[in-house]
Design a protein around this motif. Structure first.
Motif, mmCIF file in Angstrom:
data_model
loop_
_atom_site.group_PDB
_atom_site.id
_atom_site.type_symbol
_atom_site.label_atom_id
_atom_site.label_comp_id
_atom_site.label_asym_id
_atom_site.label_seq_id
_atom_site.Cartn_x
_atom_site.Cartn_y
_atom_site.Cartn_z
ATOM 1 N N LEU A 1 0.834 -1.196 0.000
ATOM 2 C CA LEU A 1 0.000 0.000 0.000
ATOM 3 C C LEU A 1 0.876 1.256 0.000
ATOM 4 N N THR A 2 1.897 1.268 0.835
ATOM 5 C CA THR A 2 2.786 2.430 0.911
ATOM 6 C C THR A 2 3.444 2.693 -0.433
ATOM 7 N N VAL A 3 4.040 1.637 -0.982
ATOM 8 C CA VAL A 3 4.757 1.793 -2.251
ATOM 9 C C VAL A 3 3.809 2.248 -3.345
ATOM 10 N N SER A 4 2.658 1.571 -3.433
ATOM 11 C CA SER A 4 1.747 1.910 -4.527
ATOM 12 C C SER A 4 1.132 3.289 -4.313
ATOM 13 N N ALA A 5 0.895 3.664 -3.047
ATOM 14 C CA ALA A 5 0.345 4.997 -2.782
ATOM 15 C C ALA A 5 1.345 6.074 -3.193
ATOM 16 N N LEU A 6 2.618 5.830 -2.840
ATOM 17 C CA LEU A 6 3.653 6.796 -3.232
ATOM 18 C C LEU A 6 3.730 6.916 -4.752
ATOM 19 N N LEU A 7 3.743 5.763 -5.392
ATOM 20 C CA LEU A 7 3.808 5.760 -6.856
ATOM 21 C C LEU A 7 2.606 6.470 -7.453
ATOM 22 N N ALA A 8 1.416 6.161 -6.914
ATOM 23 C CA ALA A 8 0.182 6.748 -7.442
ATOM 24 C C ALA A 8 0.200 8.260 -7.248
ATOM 25 N N GLY B 1 2.793 10.182 -6.866
ATOM 26 C CA GLY B 1 3.793 10.757 -7.772
ATOM 27 C C GLY B 1 3.256 10.870 -9.184
ATOM 28 N N THR B 2 2.662 9.778 -9.631
ATOM 29 C CA THR B 2 2.104 9.758 -10.978
ATOM 30 C C THR B 2 1.039 10.845 -11.135
ATOM 31 N N TYR B 3 0.174 10.912 -10.104
ATOM 32 C CA TYR B 3 -0.932 11.858 -10.180
ATOM 33 C C TYR B 3 -0.401 13.292 -10.243
ATOM 34 N N LEU B 4 0.542 13.578 -9.353
ATOM 35 C CA LEU B 4 1.048 14.956 -9.294
ATOM 36 C C LEU B 4 1.747 15.336 -10.597
ATOM 37 N N TYR C 1 1.550 18.413 -15.491
ATOM 38 C CA TYR C 1 1.679 18.460 -16.944
ATOM 39 C C TYR C 1 0.380 18.911 -17.596
ATOM 40 N N LEU C 2 -0.720 18.280 -17.167
ATOM 41 C CA LEU C 2 -2.007 18.579 -17.793
ATOM 42 C C LEU C 2 -2.436 20.027 -17.526
ATOM 43 N N VAL C 3 -2.236 20.467 -16.291
ATOM 44 C CA VAL C 3 -2.625 21.832 -15.950
ATOM 45 C C VAL C 3 -1.802 22.838 -16.762
ATOM 46 N N GLY C 4 -0.502 22.554 -16.822
ATOM 47 C CA GLY C 4 0.384 23.444 -17.587
ATOM 48 C C GLY C 4 -0.053 23.542 -19.034
ATOM 49 N N ARG D 1 -9.789 13.643 -11.988
ATOM 50 C CA ARG D 1 -10.546 12.836 -11.031
ATOM 51 C C ARG D 1 -10.483 11.365 -11.430
ATOM 52 N N THR D 2 -10.697 11.127 -12.740
ATOM 53 C CA THR D 2 -10.626 9.742 -13.219
ATOM 54 C C THR D 2 -9.249 9.150 -12.940
ATOM 55 N N LEU D 3 -8.228 9.956 -13.231
ATOM 56 C CA LEU D 3 -6.858 9.495 -12.997
ATOM 57 C C LEU D 3 -6.660 9.146 -11.523
ATOM 58 N N ALA D 4 -7.171 10.048 -10.651
ATOM 59 C CA ALA D 4 -7.021 9.810 -9.218
ATOM 60 C C ALA D 4 -7.707 8.518 -8.813
ATOM 61 N N VAL D 5 -8.940 8.336 -9.341
ATOM 62 C CA VAL D 5 -9.687 7.126 -8.996
ATOM 63 C C VAL D 5 -8.939 5.890 -9.467
#
Lengths: 459, 236
Positions: free
Chosen positions: A23-30, A32-35, A40-43, A159-163
């Motif tokens: 959970l920790t590893v995947s949460a960190l990865l998620a 990171g990916t999300y941010l 990128y998308l916002v920019g 939101r979709t990405l986050a989900v």
């Protein structure tokens, strides 16, 4: 009362640890990916909005430079992105391409910057929807141009990405838990084998062994478990054999007693000879029973490792002389070295050892011819010398086993334990006993006992 | 003339007391401490029953029983301190007829002796036998004859050597030929043992008897086992 926490087993702990780690590893990865994706998308969205705003602003400028064109007409000619709204301020008068959106939706900060002649960009909320507002001053026609582009799509994408990323993190954690469970089950599986083997052994199936394994991690457990079972089995068999031997040894005197009493019963009053013979048998067998019981009790004490008292310094010469006097053997000569020095041990046990050696000489060697006490290095040797038939070399170790039968017992029924008891007592005193040949024929039993520490010569 | 017994036991007390007690019962007793000495006994051939301890120094009781069996069919009672071990079966297989376990009461030894001597080989003819003491048991592999007048078993003209106990066992089975006799009944009739008698005695003796009277002892056709019930003699 304080509630006690349930104790987690290896498997639960392992599964939980794996799950937590996953959970920790995947949460960190998620995260990171999300941010990263969001940044990128916002920019990109901001860049798109700015580009569109500049295009539309230049359209407005060109439209207004064309003589006579009104702001409203020009606004109609712009082609903002779907949903985007263009707001224009010309000389304090506000124009907008939408009915619902107007100057109020342009943040003051942007308005201020644009009024000062700087292009500006900001995030805002238009009628509850997030939007990017880009302000461009168009000094050539005295216009402040604003374009508000809704970013609803971006928000829903994010939101979709986050989900999706969140779900992945949870799935990964669940997979981690399963993996942890499975891995620990694999680790615990051999323990279950050990448990069932132990249960089988407890139920009396002493032939149970753990199967050999090539796994080096398990080989140690399997090896020591099997060794333990073997030692246990051996011990139990030895005890069972000993119990059987004891029963057997006790049966003989009991048989003689029962039969002798029948003879005594049947003997006519006048036959004193027969009555005396039977009585003598009874007396002898009762003595034998008594001796057997004494030896058994002594062995039991030695087996249990019970020292009757603290070890005390014992003068062996004194002990031997007392023993001879007490057991009606005052005629046996004692030849002792001068200044033997004491040994450390139990007076009662050492007395028992000497008595048994003397009894053994009586039963098998026609009685002790003499006793010798010798000092040899750090040992005191007690030598009981007889002139009997001796013990064949092949049997000289076996005579110290319990219930060893060497040759025919003939008319000499011992308890079968006497010499083994001597050996046990010697061992308990960190000494030894052995059987040698008397020069000129017979057996010599030598009991070697270590001198008490710090007792120098003549001490 | 009194019955002669030979007592072989290396335990001085048992040997002496048992000899005295048996003398009180009217037997003539010679006693020895070792098998080697006993085999040197001058009156060995006149001994009527042997009483043998199994655990001896030198040659053990099994060896002695085998040695006596090699020479004669005289009854042998084994004296053992181990009742529940395979020693008993081994001794019976070596040729012993019965056993007593230590510690024993002298009257038990007396009962065993009486049971073995109850029906000497020269018994009166069995009234049930129509041929005047001669029962033909098996004609298929040469006539096997139980001669209750002579107390013998013959196959053709050759004598089949059976011990006294084997003879009694065969005769009991022959008198009830075609009917099943339970081990308990056989124990009672042949060994005079009660309810708690050791049924292994019967099994071992049946096995030994088969080797003497069956053409193929592993596939008995004459002395058959009736599973769960006992034994039956099927004269051919």
């Amino acid at each position: 009362m304080r509630p006690t926490l349930p104790v987690l087993g290896i498997r639960a702990t392992s599964a939980a640890s794996f799950a937590l780690l996953a959970l920790t590893v995947s949460a960190l990865l998620a995260a990171g990916t999300y941010l990263t994706a969001r940044h990128y998308l916002v920019g990109q969205r901001e860049a798109t909005a700015a580009r569109q705003a500049f295009v539309d602003a230049s359209l407005v400028r060109e439209g207004l430079l064309t003589a006579g064109a009104s702001v409203s007409d020009v606004l109609d000619e712009t082609s903002p992105a779907p949903g985007a709204v263009v707001v224009v301020n010309r000389g304090g008068q506000w124009f907008t391409s939408s009915l619902e959106t107007g100057a109020d939706d342009v943040p003051d900060r942007v308005r201020g910057l644009v009024a000062d002649g700087t292009a500006a960009r900001a995030w805002t909320v238009v009628r509850g929807e997030p939007a990017v507002v880009v302000g461009v001053p168009v000094p050539a026609v005295g216009v402040q141009f604003y374009e508000l582009s809704p970013t609803t799509e971006l928000e829903s994408t994010l939101r979709t990405l986050a989900v999706v990323l969140g779900s992945f993190a949870l799935v990964t954690a669940a997979a981690g838990a399963l993996l942890g469970g499975a891995a620990s089950r694999r680790v615990v599986a051999p323990l279950r084998d050990v448990a069932s083997a132990a249960a089988a052994i407890a139920a009396g199936r002493m032939t149970t062994r753990l199967p050999r394994t090539s796994d080096p991690d398990l080989a140690v457990i399997v090896g020591s478990f099997n060794t333990m079972v073997e030692a246990l089995d051996e011990r139990m068999q030895r005890d069972a054999r000993f119990a059987a031997d004891v029963a057997h040894e006790l049966r003989s005197p009991v048989t003689t007693l029962m039969t002798s009493i029948d003879v005594l019963d049947a003997a006519p009053e006048g036959d004193a000879e027969r009555r005396r013979a039977a009585t003598q048998l009874v007396r002898r067998e009762v003595r034998r029973l008594h001796r057997s019981l004494e030896h058994l009790l002594e062995l039991g004490r030695l087996d249990a490792g019970v020292l009757e008292r603290q070890p005390e310094p014992v003068d062996l010469e004194e002990l031997v002389r007392h023993t001879l006097a007490e057991t009606s053997r005052p005629d046996v000569p004692v030849d002792a070295d001068a200044g033997l020095g004491p040994v450390l041990g139990s007076k009662a046990q050492l007395h028992r050892a000497v008595v048994n050696l003397l009894d053994n000489a009586d039963l098998h060697g026609g009685g002790a011819e003499r006793l010798e006490l010798r000092r040899e290095d750090s040992l005191v040797l007690v030598r009981v010398v007889d002139r009997g038939p001796g013990v064949p070399p092949a049997e000289r170790e076996r005579v110290f086993e319990r219930f060893a039968r060497v040759g025919s017992r003939g008319s000499a029924p011992g308890s079968g334990l006497g010499l083994s008891l001597v050996a046990e007592i010697a061992r308990a005193h960190e000494g030894w006993v052995r059987c040698e040949e008397t020069s000129g024929g017979g057996a010599t039993f030598v009991l070697g006992l270590p001198l008490a520490p710090s007792s120098g010569p003549g001490a | 003339m009194s019955v002669r017994l030979l007592v072989l036991d290396d335990d001085d007390g048992i040997r002496t007391s048992l000899s005295m007690a048996l003398e009180d019962e009217g037997y003539a007793v010679v006693a020895h401490a070792s098998a080697e000495d006993a085999l040197q006994e001058p009156s060995l051939a006149e001994v009527d029953v042997f009483l043998v301890d199994l655990m001896l120094g030198g040659m053990d009781g099994f060896g002695f029983v085998r040695e006596i069996r090699r020479r004669s069919d005289v009854p042998i009672i084994v004296i053992s301190a181990k009742a529940d071990t395979h020693d008993i079966v081994a001794a019976l297989e070596a040729g012993a007829d019965d056993y007593v376990t230590k510690p024993f009461e002298i009257k038990e030894v007396g009962a065993r002796l009486r049971a073995l001597r109850r029906r000497p080989p020269m018994a009166a003819p069995a009234p049930a036998s129509p041929s005047g003491g001669v029962v033909v048991l098996d004609a298929a592999h040469g006539p096997l004859v139980l001669d209750t007048l002579a107390g013998r078993v013959r196959r053709g003209d050759d004598e089949v050597h059976v011990t006294v106990t084997e003879y009694h066992l065969l005769r009991e089975l022959a008198e009830s030929a075609g009917r099943v006799l339970s081990r308990q009944v056989l124990l009672d009739r042949v060994w005079d043992r009660g309810y708690f008698g050791d049924e292994r005695i019967v099994d071992v003796h049946v096995r030994r008897l088969r080797t003497k009277i069956e053409a193929d002892p592993s596939e008995p056709t004459l002395l058959v086992t009736v599973r769960g019930l006992g034994y039956r003699l099927d004269p051919g």
